[in-house]
Design an enzyme around this catalytic site. Structure first.
Site, short mmCIF file in Angstrom:
data_model
loop_
_atom_site.label_atom_id
_atom_site.label_comp_id
_atom_site.label_asym_id
_atom_site.label_seq_id
_atom_site.Cartn_x
_atom_site.Cartn_y
_atom_site.Cartn_z
N MET A 1 8.36 2.86 2.62
CA MET A 1 7.78 1.58 3.03
C MET A 1 8.69 0.89 4.02
O MET A 1 9.90 1.12 4.02
CB MET A 1 7.57 0.68 1.81
N CYS A 2 8.11 0.03 4.81
CA CYS A 2 8.89 -0.65 5.84
C CYS A 2 8.38 -2.07 6.05
O CYS A 2 7.25 -2.40 5.69
CB CYS A 2 8.81 0.10 7.17
N GLY A 3 9.24 -2.85 6.67
CA GLY A 3 8.81 -4.10 7.27
C GLY A 3 8.70 -3.85 8.75
O GLY A 3 9.69 -3.46 9.40
N HIS A 52 12.27 -2.11 9.58
CA HIS A 52 13.26 -2.23 8.52
C HIS A 52 12.81 -1.30 7.40
O HIS A 52 11.79 -1.54 6.75
CB HIS A 52 13.37 -3.68 8.06
N ASN A 76 4.28 1.74 8.25
CA ASN A 76 4.49 1.20 6.91
C ASN A 76 3.44 1.82 6.01
O ASN A 76 2.36 1.26 5.82
CB ASN A 76 4.37 -0.33 6.92
#
Length: 611
Positions: A1-3, A52, A76
């Protein structure tokens, strides 16, 4: 997962970063952060990409990911199936390679249509100067947008921030209606952004009539949207809902005086047809859980070597049927030596009269539980309904598999801490949603996902913080299997036909009502929300069944709603939890009692606007 974050500027320079947004993005992806800025070949536009990363699988892969041709991917999501990704591979790399080989829009749509799993993405296609973005069919990952007409800047981000003042951003959720494409050169020439829409489609539906109005409701002010001129669509990952009606309609009268039990569920299981339905649901739901709890290397989660209490998987756990079934199925697929964290949140009730200052225990010190468990007349102020059913559910799971270490994490929240964390974190994460219900659910899920509480050891408790980075949640079960009280109301007034319409509406709006918010709230802890009941194969199977095979709302609460799931629970060996009536999280955790109890769930929540 990411921002993930992308700012498209039609001017020569970007406006200043919102530092709060940047911090929220970093909290979502604590393992690696990176920015990348590019400028169009004719200097007419520039894009700032920021990512991120929360490392979950394969090699740690930096984002934004730029290939040799100059294409850039912000991803994401999780590819659980549909495209081949081995346990050793990183799905961001696999997807970037597939997209880099695409030339025509139809090829990009084919790749995206094949993915099974949650996603939100932004993709810069250098050839042609295009920017693609969107969310998966159910909207399981958050993506927000806003447009600053004065600055000529479009911003896309996983999470925003609540702002006030004369120049506040108007954020909205990108609708999970399809994917969008921006012709960057055309946008730069016009000084405004026009979105080409490539909608999700069922084969027999008229998507243009449904999608464009949905998009126009949430499009940023100053932008426009049109259906793509080629008539291209994304293939829906699930079939339409079965809308057939029974030949003989059941009496819509609800037999509230009936008292059905676990034994009655056993009788319902007696028919061969019911047995086949239950077995099929167990198969697809078990596989959905397996995909979400396996291939989680310890090295990615900084748990090498793992401590005895270190779990990689946690469940938002109330002891109700949805979370109990997830726990029972996770037990099949999580390695036997690993614990599973059961995250149970409670908001403090009014202090019992017998409790005074001298009897309160110091914070973070072992707490004697004899009064809590040994004497029913003296209750803990955190003995809310979900805590009581959660403990009962724990005992069922321990009987089901006494060898498994079940970490029942008691997460206790006072009003003072609730008000503090809402102001600092939750009001920004819930935004742009702003109702009383969003406040209640957002706060409850934020504290539960944080996983900071206590676990019992005999008659004492010790402080405990969950190490799990994957959090399973039961959302999607009620929406598909008629679990809410409003489904009973609709059935009583309009029969099966009305119930079918209600369930279709539930699944259609789940992205805007629940999933984006829950993804933002859980992701704030550097953890990933996963939704087994919204796995494409699970939804496809449930959509194939007529409604009366999934629920029988002529039966009383605790049996008729989610009837198929209750029979599934019995087949899995669960007991009393199979006949617990539905209780919403805001009531079971008692957060709804902590604030203004006269508020309606749909009211605008003034507490979320305190900045």
């Amino acid at each position: 997962m990411c921002g993930i974050f992308c700012a498209l500027s039609l001017a020569s320079a970007h406006s200043q970063w919102n530092q709060r947004v940047y911090e929220h993005l970093k909290r979502r992806g604590p393992n690696l952060s990176q920015d990348l800025a590019i400028t169009g070949s004719d200097l007419s536009y520039c894009c700032l990409f920021s990512a991120h990363v929360l490392h979950m699988r394969g090699l740690l892969t930096a984002q934004p990911l730029q290939d040799t041709a100059g294409n850039i991917l912000l991803w994401n999501g999780e590819i659980f199936s549909g495209l081949p990704v081995t346990p050793e591979e990183n799905d961001t790399t696999v997807l970037a390679q597939r997209l880099s080989s695409c030339n025509a829009p139809s090829e990009i749509l084919t790749v995206l249509s094949a993915i099974r799993g949650p996603w939100g993405f932004v993709y810069y296609q250098k050839a042609g100067d295009y920017l693609w973005f969107g969310r998966d069919f159910f909207g399981r990952r958050s993506l927000l947008w806003t447009f600053d007409a004065e600055a000529g800047e479009l911003t896309l981000t996983s999470v925003a921030a609540h702002t006030s003042g004369p120049k506040q951003c108007v954020w909205q959720e990108v609708p999970a209606a399809g994917v969008f494409r921006v012709n960057l050169k055309t946008a730069a020439e016009a000084g405004c952004v026009a979105f080409e829409v490539y909608p999700w489609a069922h084969a027999e539906s008229d998507v243009s009539n449904d999608t464009i109005p949905q998009v126009l409701e949430s499009i940023p002010r100053g932008c426009s949207a049109v259906m793509n001129q080629s008539g291209l669509e994304l293939s829906s990952p699930v079939p339409p809902m079965n809308v057939s009606l029974p030949e003989t309609l059941n009496d819509t009268e609800i037999h509230s005086n009936s008292c059905l039990s676990v034994e009655d569920l056993e009788k319902l299981l007696g028919s061969e047809e019911k047995t086949d339905e239950v077995n099929h649901l167990i198969d697809v739901l078990s596989e959905a859980v397996r995909r979400r709890v396996q291939s989680l290397p310890f090295r990615a989660l900084n748990l090498s070597p793992p401590a005895i209490d270190c779990a990689r998987v946690a469940i938002l756990f109330s002891g109700g049927i949805d979370s109990m079934i997830l726990a029972a199925l996770a037990d099949r697929h999580v390695p036997a030596h690993e614990p599973v964290d059961l995250l149970n949140v409670a908001f403090k009730l009014q202090e019992p009269k017998k409790q005074n200052e001298s009897s309160r225990k110091p914070k973070n010190k072992p707490i004697d539980l004899k009064a809590d468990r040994g004497n029913s007349q003296v209750l803990s102020p955190f003995d809310v309904p979900d805590r009581i059913t959660g403990r009962a559910g724990l005992r069922e799971l321990q009987e089901l598999n006494p060898e498994r270490k079940w970490n029942f994490v008691e997460i206790n929240v006072t009003q003072e801490e609730l008000q503090e964390k809402r102001l600092v974190h939750v009001c920004h994460l819930v935004h742009p949603l702003d109702t009383v219900l969003d406040d209640s659910i957002g706060c409850a899920v934020w504290f539960a996902a944080r996983g900071v509480g206590f676990i019992a050891e005999g008659n004492h408790q010790r402080p405990f913080t969950s190490s799990a980075k994957v959090i399973l949640t039961g959302i999607g079960a009620d929406e598909q299997l008629a679990g809410y009280s409003r489904h009973r109301v609709r059935f009583k007034t309009s029969g099966h036909e009305g119930l079918i319409q209600e369930l279709a509406m539930e699944l259609g709006r789940i992205s805007s009502r629940n999933l984006g918010r829950d993804d933002r709230v859980i992701g704030d802890h550097g953890k990933e929300a996963r939704f087994p009941y919204l796995d494409e194969d699970v939804v496809s199977y449930l959509n194939s069944l007529p409604v009366w095979q999934k629920a029988d709302l002529s039966l009383p609460r605790g049996v008729g709603e989610k009837l198929l799931l209750r029979m599934t629970a019995r087949r899995l060996g669960l007991g009393q939890s199979a006949v617990l009536p539905k209780r919403a999280m805001q009531f079971g955790s008692r957060i709804a009692k902590m604030e203004n109890s006269r508020e309606k769930a749909s009211d605008k929540c003034t507490r979320l606007h305190i900045v």
